[in-house]
Design an enzyme around this catalytic site. Structure first.
Site, short mmCIF file in Angstrom:
data_model
loop_
_atom_site.label_atom_id
_atom_site.label_comp_id
_atom_site.label_asym_id
_atom_site.label_seq_id
_atom_site.Cartn_x
_atom_site.Cartn_y
_atom_site.Cartn_z
N ASP A 48 0.87 -1.17 0.00
CA ASP A 48 0.00 0.00 0.00
C ASP A 48 0.92 1.23 0.00
O ASP A 48 2.12 1.11 0.23
CB ASP A 48 -0.88 -0.04 1.25
N ASP A 101 -0.18 5.02 1.22
CA ASP A 101 -0.39 5.96 2.33
C ASP A 101 -0.46 5.24 3.67
O ASP A 101 -1.29 4.36 3.88
CB ASP A 101 -1.68 6.75 2.10
#
Length: 221
Positions: free
Chosen positions: A16, A18
């Site tokens: 991922d 953020d």
């Protein structure tokens, strides 16, 4: 060094963005706060729901009367413009640089323009395989993004290790059948999880075996 996951070697690592490779919480919450105020939404409880999900999915959940696509596009423009405080998670750049470029990917709930903007702001590289909000019909917590990333990497999702930080992303990885490591650098409080955890990447080391698979080690405290 401690071998994680029992010394298991993975076909690929998937990340991922953020909260996992970088932190953009301050910038993101500034933009979403302004949007919430404009639409009469109580800010504090709302901000707890925005992380790890596509903007249009967040809009639909709280204001189904609005044009979610148009609102999400406006929010994205605001986030692209505001990169103040976007910085890498400690050790992320060095860790990514240690990986064979064909053995890692990124799956994000952000649109591609925002993903590229934030990675550049944090000084992090683009992955050869980058799955963004535009690439899937269903965002996290659905597994679609992780399944697509694994497909493009040429391996089953069950043979991948996913690096995540948010509940929606962790659930998406679980549903894809992947193993999960939770990065907790941006968590203000301890997270209850059955998965392995790491504060950041400074203690982590990737080891490539003779077959090109990746194992993960963590420095013992």
């Amino acid at each position: 060094m401690q071998n994680l996951f029992g010394g298991r070697a993975f076909a690929a690592f998937i990340f991922d963005i953020d909260g996992t490779l970088l932190t953009s919480i301050a910038a993101s919450e500034r933009v979403w706060t302004a949007w919430a105020v404009r639409h009469g939404i109580e800010v504090e409880p709302f901000l707890k729901t925005i992380h790890g999900r596509r903007a249009e999915d967040t809009v639909r959940a709280v204001r189904p009367d609005l044009d979610a696509v148009a609102e999400a596009a406006d929010i994205t423009r605001g986030e692209i413009a505001d990169i103040d405080g976007v910085v890498p998670i400690a050790g992320a750049a060095e860790f990514l640089s240690s990986l064979p470029h064909t053995r890692w990917a990124i799956v994000t709930s952000a649109p591609i323009a925002l993903a590229e903007r934030r990675l550049a702001a944090a000084g992090l590289p683009l992955a050869d395989v980058l799955i963004t909000a535009e690439d899937v019909a269903r965002g996290k917590p659905h597994p679609d993004g992780y399944l697509l990333a694994a497909e493009r990497l040429g391996c089953p999702a069950k043979d991948c290790l996913v690096f995540e930080d948010a509940e929606a992303g962790i659930l998406a990885a679980e549903r894809a059948g992947a193993e999960v490591l939770v990065i907790t650098a941006t968590h203000p409080h301890a997270m209850k999880t059955a998965h392995a955890v790491a504060d950041d990447y400074r203690s982590l080391r990737s080891v490539t075996d003779e077959g090109g698979k990746l194992a993960l080690q963590k420095a013992s405290v």
